[in-house]
Write a protein that holds these residues in place. Structure first.
Motif, PDB file in Angstrom:
ATOM      1  N   VAL A  31       0.863  -1.183   0.000  1.00 52.14           N
ATOM      2  CA  VAL A  31       0.000   0.000   0.000  1.00 52.14           C
ATOM      3  C   VAL A  31       0.898   1.230   0.000  1.00 52.14           C
ATOM      4  O   VAL A  31       1.791   1.358   0.850  1.00 52.14           O
ATOM      5  N   VAL A  32       0.674   2.105  -0.969  1.00 54.20           N
ATOM      6  CA  VAL A  32       1.484   3.320  -1.044  1.00 54.20           C
ATOM      7  C   VAL A  32       0.556   4.531  -0.932  1.00 54.20           C
ATOM      8  O   VAL A  32      -0.494   4.573  -1.556  1.00 54.20           O
ATOM      9  N   ALA A  33       0.945   5.460  -0.054  1.00 55.87           N
ATOM     10  CA  ALA A  33       0.071   6.609   0.192  1.00 55.87           C
ATOM     11  C   ALA A  33       0.714   7.898  -0.306  1.00 55.87           C
ATOM     12  O   ALA A  33       1.912   8.102  -0.157  1.00 55.87           O
ATOM     13  N   GLU A  34      -0.123   8.760  -0.848  1.00 53.00           N
ATOM     14  CA  GLU A  34       0.383  10.066  -1.259  1.00 53.00           C
ATOM     15  C   GLU A  34       0.655  10.925  -0.025  1.00 53.00           C
ATOM     16  O   GLU A  34       1.543  11.754  -0.008  1.00 53.00           O
ATOM     17  N   GLU A  35      -0.147  10.654   0.991  1.00 57.23           N
ATOM     18  CA  GLU A  35      -0.006  11.423   2.221  1.00 57.23           C
ATOM     19  C   GLU A  35      -0.416  10.566   3.416  1.00 57.23           C
ATOM     20  O   GLU A  35      -1.397   9.830   3.336  1.00 57.23           O
ATOM     21  N   GLN A  36       0.348  10.641   4.503  1.00 59.27           N
ATOM     22  CA  GLN A  36      -0.046   9.953   5.743  1.00 59.27           C
ATOM     23  C   GLN A  36      -0.373  11.023   6.784  1.00 59.27           C
ATOM     24  O   GLN A  36       0.389  11.968   6.956  1.00 59.27           O
ATOM     25  N   THR A  37      -1.488  10.841   7.460  1.00 62.29           N
ATOM     26  CA  THR A  37      -1.849  11.833   8.480  1.00 62.29           C
ATOM     27  C   THR A  37      -1.248  11.469   9.838  1.00 62.29           C
ATOM     28  O   THR A  37      -1.106  12.321  10.707  1.00 62.29           O
ATOM     29  N   LYS A  38      -0.921  10.189  10.010  1.00 62.77           N
ATOM     30  CA  LYS A  38      -0.288   9.766  11.275  1.00 62.77           C
ATOM     31  C   LYS A  38       0.840   8.804  10.978  1.00 62.77           C
ATOM     32  O   LYS A  38       0.856   7.672  11.484  1.00 62.77           O
ATOM     33  N   GLY A  39       1.762   9.225  10.128  1.00 60.16           N
ATOM     34  CA  GLY A  39       2.897   8.380   9.776  1.00 60.16           C
ATOM     35  C   GLY A  39       3.721   8.106  11.027  1.00 60.16           C
ATOM     36  O   GLY A  39       3.996   9.019  11.811  1.00 60.16           O
ATOM     37  N   ARG A  40       4.088   6.849  11.223  1.00 59.12           N
ATOM     38  CA  ARG A  40       4.808   6.476  12.442  1.00 59.12           C
ATOM     39  C   ARG A  40       6.255   6.118  12.166  1.00 59.12           C
ATOM     40  O   ARG A  40       6.568   5.524  11.140  1.00 59.12           O
ATOM     41  N   GLY A  41       7.125   6.490  13.093  1.00 56.70           N
ATOM     42  CA  GLY A  41       8.528   6.114  12.998  1.00 56.70           C
ATOM     43  C   GLY A  41       8.875   5.220  14.179  1.00 56.70           C
ATOM     44  O   GLY A  41       7.993   4.833  14.952  1.00 56.70           O
ATOM     45  N   GLN A  42      10.151   4.913  14.319  1.00 55.28           N
ATOM     46  CA  GLN A  42      10.569   4.079  15.446  1.00 55.28           C
ATOM     47  C   GLN A  42      10.446   4.848  16.754  1.00 55.28           C
ATOM     48  O   GLN A  42      10.479   6.075  16.759  1.00 55.28           O
ATOM     49  N   PHE A  43      10.362   4.130  17.837  1.00 56.39           N
ATOM     50  CA  PHE A  43      10.283   4.717  19.181  1.00 56.39           C
ATOM     51  C   PHE A  43       9.152   5.720  19.311  1.00 56.39           C
ATOM     52  O   PHE A  43       9.338   6.810  19.849  1.00 56.39           O
ATOM     53  N   HIS A  44       8.019   5.392  18.757  1.00 53.10           N
ATOM     54  CA  HIS A  44       6.825   6.241  18.865  1.00 53.10           C
ATOM     55  C   HIS A  44       7.038   7.636  18.288  1.00 53.10           C
ATOM     56  O   HIS A  44       6.384   8.584  18.697  1.00 53.10           O
ATOM     57  N   SER A  45       7.986   7.777  17.377  1.00 54.82           N
ATOM     58  CA  SER A  45       8.155   9.089  16.747  1.00 54.82           C
ATOM     59  C   SER A  45       7.164   9.196  15.585  1.00 54.82           C
ATOM     60  O   SER A  45       6.500   8.223  15.231  1.00 54.82           O
ATOM     61  N   THR A  46       7.054  10.391  15.022  1.00 55.28           N
ATOM     62  CA  THR A  46       6.174  10.515  13.852  1.00 55.28           C
ATOM     63  C   THR A  46       7.049  10.565  12.608  1.00 55.28           C
ATOM     64  O   THR A  46       8.236  10.891  12.683  1.00 55.28           O
ATOM     65  N   TRP A  47       6.462  10.219  11.475  1.00 58.26           N
ATOM     66  CA  TRP A  47       7.201  10.300  10.222  1.00 58.26           C
ATOM     67  C   TRP A  47       6.553  11.372   9.361  1.00 58.26           C
ATOM     68  O   TRP A  47       5.416  11.247   8.947  1.00 58.26           O
ATOM     69  N   GLU A  48       7.294  12.449   9.152  1.00 57.15           N
ATOM     70  CA  GLU A  48       6.768  13.564   8.366  1.00 57.15           C
ATOM     71  C   GLU A  48       7.283  13.452   6.945  1.00 57.15           C
ATOM     72  O   GLU A  48       8.451  13.159   6.721  1.00 57.15           O
ATOM     73  N   SER A  49       6.390  13.712   5.996  1.00 59.04           N
ATOM     74  CA  SER A  49       6.797  13.584   4.606  1.00 59.04           C
ATOM     75  C   SER A  49       5.920  14.513   3.774  1.00 59.04           C
ATOM     76  O   SER A  49       4.693  14.530   3.930  1.00 59.04           O
TER      77      SER A  49
END
Ligand code: BTN
Length: 243
Positions: A31-49
């Motif tokens: 699944v590929v998204a143009e935009e994530q509203t709650k993108g997650r990173g490691q250690f409960h960080s967020t992933w901004e893109s």
């Protein structure tokens, strides 16, 4: 591999998981998204893109009963596969910052978040989430981040980059059970960011130490040689590489 494109979604990792039907008999799906509203990173960080500029996608991959103890093997295979695809795209100075930040020179250009589906102590399927900065040029808020475009001064076709990464990952995961884990660890170590260089680290208790990254254990612990030439093993929560 079946690819599902969506416009906006909370997190592709959360979404793709819903395709798991509780058995092993399914084909991988991405699944590929143009935009994530709650993108997650490691250690409960967020992933901004930045919307539409980068790749944010997740692959649900059947693993046919891989042992939990093989978690790091899986994680390192994914990192190696992503680096291989980026190498083919002529991205310079690639490395993997333990455990799986994708680096070009001193910049983080991508991250991997693997969330496995565990059943009775076995990895039944893996959710492999990848965020890769492709055509974004402005990283004002993230001075240590960059993108493929910034690294080589050229714009990339997102579908083409996605295709490359997916086929590189599939190629290795298809034979995960036959792969020699020592070879994978050696290859991972060869591509490690700051391997054999003196670096600064912060321990869980806030104490800073200096040491040299010597590699990883088969379980994925970081080997750091401290000043007294003693090699210590750290797991993820215990240490952070500063520089
Ligand atoms: C990290 O470096 O901390 C890992 C970042 C992983 C981000 C990707 S973007 C696609 C997938 N969906 C998520 O919510 N996270 C991963």
């Amino acid at each position: 591999m079946r690819i599902i494109k969506v416009n906006a979604i909370d997190s592709t990792n959360s979404f793709v998981r819903k395709f798991y039907a509780g058995n092993q008999n399914f084909q991988p799906v991405c699944v590929v998204a143009e935009e994530q509203t709650k993108g997650r990173g490691q250690f409960h960080s967020t992933w901004e893109s930045e919307k539409g500029k980068n790749l944010t996608f997740s692959i649900l991959y059947p693993l046919n009963q891989l042992k939990i103890s093989h978690y790091f093997l899986l994680s390192s295979i994914v990192s190696i596969a992503v680096l291989k695809a980026l190498e083919d795209l002529q991205i310079p100075n690639l490395s993997v910052k333990w455990p799986n930040d994708i680096m070009s020179a001193n910049y983080k250009i991508g991250g991997i978040l693997i969330e496995n589906i565990i059943q009775a102590d076995i990895i039944a399927a893996s959710v492999i989430g990848i965020g890769l900065n492709v055509n974004q040029t402005d990283f004002e808020k993230l001075p240590n981040a960059s993108s493929l475009r910034n690294m080589v001064s050229a714009e990339f076709n997102l579908d083409h980059v996605l295709e490359k990464i997916i086929s590189s990952i599939s190629e290795l995961l298809e034979k995960i059970k036959e792969i020699n884990s020592d070879e994978i660890i050696t290859q991972y170590e060869r591509q490690m960011f700051r391997i054999n260089k003196v670096s600064a680290f912060e321990l869980q208790n806030g104490v800073r130490i200096s040491g040299m990254i010597k590699g990883v254990s088969p379980e994925g612990k970081l080997k750091v040689e401290t000043e007294g030439a003693e090699v210590l093993l750290f797991d993820l929560k215990e240490i952070k590489l500063l520089y």
